[in-house]
Design a protein around this motif. Structure first.
Motif, PDB file in Angstrom:
ATOM      1  N   ASP B  21      16.587  54.185 -13.036  1.00 46.15           N
ATOM      2  CA  ASP B  21      16.466  53.034 -12.138  1.00 46.15           C
ATOM      3  C   ASP B  21      17.660  52.101 -12.110  1.00 46.15           C
ATOM      4  O   ASP B  21      17.615  51.057 -11.470  1.00 46.15           O
ATOM      5  CB  ASP B  21      15.201  52.209 -12.431  1.00 46.15           C
ATOM      6  CG  ASP B  21      13.969  52.899 -11.862  1.00 46.15           C
ATOM      7  OD1 ASP B  21      14.135  53.791 -11.009  1.00 46.15           O
ATOM      8  OD2 ASP B  21      12.854  52.538 -12.270  1.00 46.15           O
ATOM      9  N   ASP B  22      18.735  52.446 -12.793  1.00 48.62           N
ATOM     10  CA  ASP B  22      19.936  51.619 -12.689  1.00 48.62           C
ATOM     11  C   ASP B  22      20.594  51.776 -11.324  1.00 48.62           C
ATOM     12  O   ASP B  22      21.435  50.974 -10.940  1.00 48.62           O
ATOM     13  CB  ASP B  22      20.950  52.000 -13.773  1.00 48.62           C
ATOM     14  CG  ASP B  22      20.589  51.399 -15.117  1.00 48.62           C
ATOM     15  OD1 ASP B  22      19.684  50.548 -15.165  1.00 48.62           O
ATOM     16  OD2 ASP B  22      21.204  51.790 -16.122  1.00 48.62           O
ATOM     17  N   GLY B  23      20.232  52.881 -10.623  1.00 48.35           N
ATOM     18  CA  GLY B  23      20.788  53.083  -9.283  1.00 48.35           C
ATOM     19  C   GLY B  23      21.821  54.201  -9.221  1.00 48.35           C
ATOM     20  O   GLY B  23      22.628  54.263  -8.292  1.00 48.35           O
ATOM     21  N   LYS B  24      21.765  55.108 -10.191  1.00 50.22           N
ATOM     22  CA  LYS B  24      22.760  56.177 -10.235  1.00 50.22           C
ATOM     23  C   LYS B  24      22.652  57.111  -9.037  1.00 50.22           C
ATOM     24  O   LYS B  24      23.656  57.460  -8.412  1.00 50.22           O
ATOM     25  CB  LYS B  24      22.616  56.979 -11.529  1.00 50.22           C
ATOM     26  CG  LYS B  24      23.721  58.019 -11.697  1.00 50.22           C
ATOM     27  CD  LYS B  24      23.800  58.520 -13.117  1.00 50.22           C
ATOM     28  CE  LYS B  24      22.502  59.173 -13.522  1.00 50.22           C
ATOM     29  NZ  LYS B  24      22.197  60.349 -12.711  1.00 50.22           N
ATOM     30  N   SER B  25      21.421  57.497  -8.689  1.00 48.92           N
ATOM     31  CA  SER B  25      21.258  58.389  -7.539  1.00 48.92           C
ATOM     32  C   SER B  25      21.740  57.706  -6.269  1.00 48.92           C
ATOM     33  O   SER B  25      22.358  58.329  -5.410  1.00 48.92           O
ATOM     34  CB  SER B  25      19.798  58.795  -7.375  1.00 48.92           C
ATOM     35  OG  SER B  25      19.296  59.264  -8.593  1.00 48.92           O
ATOM     36  N   THR B  26      21.455  56.419  -6.165  1.00 48.68           N
ATOM     37  CA  THR B  26      21.904  55.672  -4.989  1.00 48.68           C
ATOM     38  C   THR B  26      23.428  55.627  -4.941  1.00 48.68           C
ATOM     39  O   THR B  26      24.038  55.825  -3.891  1.00 48.68           O
ATOM     40  CB  THR B  26      21.334  54.236  -5.024  1.00 48.68           C
ATOM     41  OG1 THR B  26      19.919  54.312  -5.243  1.00 48.68           O
ATOM     42  CG2 THR B  26      21.607  53.500  -3.735  1.00 48.68           C
ATOM     43  N   ASN B 150      25.929  47.390 -11.584  1.00 49.44           N
ATOM     44  CA  ASN B 150      25.260  47.585 -10.291  1.00 49.44           C
ATOM     45  C   ASN B 150      24.233  46.483 -10.007  1.00 49.44           C
ATOM     46  O   ASN B 150      23.852  45.734 -10.893  1.00 49.44           O
ATOM     47  CB  ASN B 150      24.575  48.963 -10.289  1.00 49.44           C
ATOM     48  CG  ASN B 150      24.071  49.348  -8.906  1.00 49.44           C
ATOM     49  OD1 ASN B 150      24.645  48.942  -7.890  1.00 49.44           O
ATOM     50  ND2 ASN B 150      22.987  50.106  -8.854  1.00 49.44           N
ATOM     51  N   LYS B 151      23.801  46.460  -8.771  1.00 44.59           N
ATOM     52  CA  LYS B 151      22.782  45.508  -8.296  1.00 44.59           C
ATOM     53  C   LYS B 151      23.286  44.065  -8.380  1.00 44.59           C
ATOM     54  O   LYS B 151      22.525  43.137  -8.675  1.00 44.59           O
ATOM     55  CB  LYS B 151      21.459  45.675  -9.061  1.00 44.59           C
ATOM     56  CG  LYS B 151      20.953  47.136  -9.070  1.00 44.59           C
ATOM     57  CD  LYS B 151      19.502  47.259  -9.442  1.00 44.59           C
ATOM     58  CE  LYS B 151      19.103  48.736  -9.574  1.00 44.59           C
ATOM     59  NZ  LYS B 151      17.694  48.950  -9.886  1.00 44.59           N
ATOM     60  N   ASP B 153      23.925  42.299  -6.046  1.00 49.51           N
ATOM     61  CA  ASP B 153      23.208  41.515  -5.026  1.00 49.51           C
ATOM     62  C   ASP B 153      21.979  40.826  -5.613  1.00 49.51           C
ATOM     63  O   ASP B 153      21.536  39.798  -5.106  1.00 49.51           O
ATOM     64  CB  ASP B 153      22.799  42.423  -3.844  1.00 49.51           C
ATOM     65  CG  ASP B 153      22.001  43.642  -4.295  1.00 49.51           C
ATOM     66  OD1 ASP B 153      22.496  44.389  -5.168  1.00 49.51           O
ATOM     67  OD2 ASP B 153      20.878  43.835  -3.790  1.00 49.51           O
ATOM     68  N   SER B 187      27.402  46.944  -5.677  1.00 47.08           N
ATOM     69  CA  SER B 187      26.024  47.103  -5.235  1.00 47.08           C
ATOM     70  C   SER B 187      25.958  48.461  -4.541  1.00 47.08           C
ATOM     71  O   SER B 187      26.503  48.631  -3.456  1.00 47.08           O
ATOM     72  CB  SER B 187      25.610  45.993  -4.274  1.00 47.08           C
ATOM     73  OG  SER B 187      24.386  46.365  -3.656  1.00 47.08           O
ATOM     74  N   ALA B 188      25.321  49.406  -5.210  1.00 48.85           N
ATOM     75  CA  ALA B 188      25.261  50.766  -4.665  1.00 48.85           C
ATOM     76  C   ALA B 188      24.449  50.771  -3.382  1.00 48.85           C
ATOM     77  O   ALA B 188      24.761  51.483  -2.434  1.00 48.85           O
ATOM     78  CB  ALA B 188      24.648  51.713  -5.693  1.00 48.85           C
ATOM     79  N   LEU B 189      23.402  49.941  -3.363  1.00 45.08           N
ATOM     80  CA  LEU B 189      22.514  49.909  -2.207  1.00 45.08           C
ATOM     81  C   LEU B 189      23.238  49.376  -0.977  1.00 45.08           C
ATOM     82  O   LEU B 189      23.144  49.950   0.102  1.00 45.08           O
ATOM     83  CB  LEU B 189      21.290  49.039  -2.527  1.00 45.08           C
ATOM     84  CG  LEU B 189      20.123  49.122  -1.561  1.00 45.08           C
ATOM     85  CD1 LEU B 189      19.501  50.514  -1.607  1.00 45.08           C
ATOM     86  CD2 LEU B 189      19.066  48.069  -1.901  1.00 45.08           C
TER      87      LEU B 189
HETATM   88  N1  GDP Z   1      19.030  45.573  -4.799  1.00 49.88           N
HETATM   89  C1  GDP Z   1      19.576  46.696  -5.184  1.00 49.88           C
HETATM   90  N2  GDP Z   1      18.801  47.763  -5.455  1.00 49.88           N
HETATM   91  C2  GDP Z   1      19.392  48.902  -5.831  1.00 49.88           C
HETATM   92  C3  GDP Z   1      20.796  49.018  -5.951  1.00 49.88           C
HETATM   93  N3  GDP Z   1      21.073  50.284  -6.342  1.00 49.88           N
HETATM   94  C4  GDP Z   1      19.893  50.928  -6.447  1.00 49.88           C
HETATM   95  N4  GDP Z   1      18.867  50.110  -6.132  1.00 49.88           N
HETATM   96  C5  GDP Z   1      17.440  50.416  -6.142  1.00 49.88           C
HETATM   97  O1  GDP Z   1      17.035  50.679  -7.472  1.00 49.88           O
HETATM   98  C6  GDP Z   1      16.028  51.680  -7.492  1.00 49.88           C
HETATM   99  C7  GDP Z   1      16.469  52.832  -8.389  1.00 49.88           C
HETATM  100  O2  GDP Z   1      17.594  53.471  -7.817  1.00 49.88           O
HETATM  101  P1  GDP Z   1      17.928  55.000  -8.079  1.00 49.88           P
HETATM  102  O3  GDP Z   1      19.215  55.263  -7.407  1.00 49.88           O
HETATM  103  O4  GDP Z   1      16.785  55.876  -7.724  1.00 49.88           O
HETATM  104  O5  GDP Z   1      18.109  54.941  -9.654  1.00 49.88           O
HETATM  105  P2  GDP Z   1      18.391  56.083 -10.730  1.00 49.88           P
HETATM  106  O6  GDP Z   1      17.120  56.281 -11.445  1.00 49.88           O
HETATM  107  O7  GDP Z   1      19.448  55.488 -11.611  1.00 49.88           O
HETATM  108  O8  GDP Z   1      18.896  57.285 -10.007  1.00 49.88           O
HETATM  109  C8  GDP Z   1      15.821  52.110  -6.064  1.00 49.88           C
HETATM  110  O9  GDP Z   1      14.713  51.421  -5.557  1.00 49.88           O
HETATM  111  C9  GDP Z   1      17.105  51.666  -5.376  1.00 49.88           C
HETATM  112  O10 GDP Z   1      16.927  51.408  -4.013  1.00 49.88           O
HETATM  113  C10 GDP Z   1      21.597  47.881  -5.657  1.00 49.88           C
HETATM  114  O11 GDP Z   1      22.830  47.882  -5.733  1.00 49.88           O
HETATM  115  N5  GDP Z   1      20.927  46.746  -5.291  1.00 49.88           N
END
Ligand code: GDP
Lengths: 312, 420
Positions: B21-26, B150-151, B153, B187-189
């Motif tokens: 959930d850190d946003g790696k896939s994103t 990350n994140k 924002d 911010s990956a998102l």
């Molecule tokens: N607000 C915000 N949310 C993010 C960001 N990057 C990822 N997310 C959210 O964090 C959650 C987990 O992201 P995901 O890429 O699946 O995480 P992973 O488990 O590291 O692969 C998802 O709901 C994403 O939309 C970001 O830069 N900002």
């Protein structure tokens, strides 16, 4: 095959950094040599397509001045493009290698396989392939698969272990670290080895250009009779198409992959040379598989299922 | 045709790591998307699945989702490789899952990486997992480590928050001897500072993540020349030794030793792809010819006489257990080093590393999956190893189960200076 030697493309050679194609080539040659050294009876899957043609070219360079130390194996669906078969036979002769053909048609004739309703034969290749591996006691089979082709392939190993039924079990795949490929296996098991794992479609074409590698003519634009099925241009032929209500028309097309005629679609294209193909791919907006393989459209997990069964 | 003239700066291999959930896939999805490695048909599939799941926008994380079992579990459990390119470089990305028990996956991904991207969530900062990822990068000697905070924002793009995390991380990584550490607020998102500079963080003057990947210096520290013999090429009037240079370079005329036997000879010819050349350098695959009819076979190591490694039959390794079964003191295994495989016995397992506290405890003579400890082995024949600190390829070994062929343990020769 006009050019011999590695490392001719390095723009920064003075600093001893390889271009990306040179780096990929060095890695693939390493893998091909590992296979020759570690296995008793390897074989190289050769379809006449661009990936297996590049693999064959790399195998040639890996062992010069000695000949390629393993035979080629082709799984012939019986629905190949004539241009591909002609190219296959000419290439085999030019390289002076031995070719073994596993023939889907003879399995159908013998009642071991049944023609499918849609007459697609790609899924029928698995049995003849596995039987050929068994009959020849191949312990390593080199394939031209790339990890960028499809999502399920992203985790495929370079050395992929198959059990005695030819099946792929994600849980038994070994971690691959550094350049240490582990090819050990029990009697009856074999490995599929993918020297082009880290190449992309564009790399393959870039290498074809850099090394001036010959391909079957159907990779380049030509006038062909085609008909539309499932959003793809298929070529009529003895395989059975077109059906009723599938009008045939002439178009300028080329193929991005060469496979079974019943499920390999042509794309509209004016690209007549490698340079033009590369420009087209670079600007292209559809993946190779999305544009030209009907069988992959069946489901997202289609590839994964076939891989479990022992498909390449 | 400028669009096709990609990757003039060669190939960069990188690994990504982050907690769930850190946003790696994103992030990975965004790198692929913004470098056009993703085609509209793939994107359309992602949109369709996102809609089915009731999501408002396309979930780029789906682009990197792999096998069915993992889709069902909703977590990535294995290393996946991704490819993208810019005008400057071609990238091979080892996407390693951050789940607690999967140290072995990151070890695998990091083993070939020249750069590691470690993700943290700006709200959570430096957490236990971050320490684990940094330790693994340091152990595997990944020369460049980039921390992607990350994140941003979600913390109002706050500079002070970023600085705090960056400082803690940098200090930790330096203590572990990581030579190059960079922190980037992203911010990956939203895409901020991933490919495009962020309009929301004008206080940040450094490169975007992609700019950093494109420009990081991959030359590295020069290592002594090592040429492990893979295969003997024989043809009429021709006998050559094929291999891929692990490090350094070879020139015609070089005085070399063939190890472990230790014969000295001279290089009389080098060929690349069948063409004669005067020199070859790592990581080229070459064929080398030698002056004397010495007995050379697969598994031998060719190295300059002046800088040759000393063959040893007792090795102290930092071991990481990859297999689901443990190894124990007394186990007989195969040891693989470059192209050489020898029998070996495990003589000691001790000083198990706690990757969070950076302390060691007694390993009780057993190494379980995902654990890291010091492993001593004795080999049936000598192997020409280097310390891993001096050479990433020639200091690396695998322990293999002879019966099943399974890869059991990754080993790095020697003990890093920071080891507790
Ligand atoms: N607000 C915000 N949310 C993010 C960001 N990057 C990822 N997310 C959210 O964090 C959650 C987990 O992201 P995901 O890429 O699946 O995480 P992973 O488990 O590291 O692969 C998802 O709901 C994403 O939309 C970001 O830069 N900002």
């Amino acid at each position: 095959m006009t050019e011999r030697g590695f490392g001719v493309r390095a723009t920064t050679r003075a600093r001893h950094i390889l271009s990306h194609l040179d780096a990929l080539e060095a890695e693939s040659v390493h893998i091909l040599r590992e296979v020759a050294a570690e296995f008793d009876r390897p074989a190289l899957l050769f379809s006449g397509g661009k990936d297996s043609t590049v693999m064959l070219h790399l195998a040639r360079k890996a062992f010069l001045p000695a000949p390629i130390p393993f035979p080629l194996l082709h799984v012939d669906t019986g629905h190949n493009f004539p241009e591909t078969l002609e190219f296959r036979d000419r290439t085999v002769e030019r390289f002076g290698v031995r070719l073994l053909v596993a023939d889907v048609q003879s399995y159908i004739d013998a009642g071991l396989l049944q023609e499918r309703a849609d007459r697609t034969r790609n899924p029928l290749q698995t049995l003849p392939l596995l039987r050929a591996i068994e009959a020849n006691r191949f312990d390593a089979v080199l394939g031209g698969g790339r990890r960028d082709e499809e999502k399920a392939r992203a985790k495929e190993r370079v050395f992929s272990l198959r059990d005695e039924f030819g099946q792929w079990d994600p849980r038994r795949q070994r971690p691959e670290l550094w350049r240490l490929y582990n090819g050990r296996h029990r009697p009856g098991e074999h490995l599929r080895v993918f020297p082009l794992s880290n190449w992309t479609e564009l790399d393959v074409w870039g290498y074809i250009r850099a090394e001036d590698i010959e391909l079957p003519s159907i990779y380049f634009t030509h006038r062909r009779e085609v008909f539309l099925r499932g959003g793809m241009w298929l070529a009529p032929g003895s395989w059975g198409g077109p059906g009723d209500g599938e009008p045939v028309q002439e178009r300028m097309v080329r193929y991005r992959t060469v496979g079974d005629m019943s499920c390999t679609g042509a794309v509209d294209s004016p690209a007549a040379s490698v340079d033009e193909v590369i420009a087209e791919i670079a600007a292209s907006r559809v993946t190779e598989r999305g544009s030209s393989r009907a069988d992959d459209r069946m489901s997202e997990a289609a590839m994964e299922d076939r891989k479990r069964e022992g498909y390449f | 045709m400028t669009t096709t003239e990609i990757a003039v700066g060669g190939l960069l291999r990188l690994a990504t790591a982050g907690s769930v959930d850190d946003g790696k896939s994103t992030l990975v999805g965004r790198l692929l998307h913004d470098t056009s490695a993703v085609m509209p048909d793939q994107l359309e599939a992602v949109r369709r699945v996102s809609r089915d799941k009731g999501l408002a926008q396309a979930d780029l994380a789906l682009l990197t989702d792999g096998l069915r079992a993992e889709r069902e579990q909703g977590i990535t459990i294995d290393v996946a490789y991704r490819y993208f390119a810019t005008a400057k470089r071609r990238f091979v990305l080892a996407d390693t899952p951050g789940h607690v028990q999967y140290t072995r996956n990151m070890v695998t991904g990091a083993s070939t990486a020249q750069l590691a991207v470690i993700l943290v969530d700006a709200r959570l900062g430096f957490v236990e997992q971050t320490g684990r990822h940094t330790v693994v990068s340091a152990l595997l000697r990944v020369p460049h480590v980039a921390l992607a905070v990350n994140k941003m924002d979600l913390v109002d793009h706050d500079e002070a928050r970023f600085a705090e995390i960056a400082e803690e991380f940098t200090e930790y990584a330096r203590r572990l001897g990581v030579p190059d550490v960079v922190a980037i607020p992203i911010s990956a998102l939203c895409g901020d500072n991933v490919v495009e500079p962020s309009p929301n963080m004008s206080w940040y003057a450094g490169p975007t993540l992609l700019e950093h990947l494109e420009t990081v210096d991959t030359d590295g520290v020069p290592e002594a020349t090592r040429f492990p013999v893979q295969y003997v090429v024989r043809a009429a009037d021709f006998r050559g030794y094929a291999g891929q240079l692990s490090s350094g370079m070879l020139r015609v005329g070089d005085e070399v030793a063939v190890l472990p036997a230790g014969h000295h000879t001279r290089i009389t010819g080098i060929e690349l792809g069948g063409a004669p050349v005067q020199e070859a350098f790592a990581p080229q695959s070459a064929v080398v010819r030698l002056a004397d009819a010495v007995d050379v076979a697969r598994g031998d190591m060719i190295a300059p006489v002046a800088t040759q490694p000393i063959p040893a039959d007792r090795l102290l390794l930092v071991g990481c257990q990859l297999a689901s079964r443990p190894i124990r003191v007394g186990d007989r295994v195969l040891l693989r080093h470059t192209t050489r495989t020898v029998r070996a016995v495990v003589e000691g397992i001790d000083e198990r590393l706690d990757v969070h506290s950076l302390r060691t405890d007694n390993a009780l003579d057993t190494l379980y999956t995902n654990e890291i400890a010091l492993v001593s082995v004795r080999t049936a024949e000598p192997v020409a190893v280097d310390p891993y600190e001096a050479n990433r390829h020639c200091g690396a070994v695998l322990l293999i189960d002879e019966a099943s062929g399974d890869t059991l343990t990754a080993g790095m020769v020697g003990v890093p200076t920071w080891w507790p």
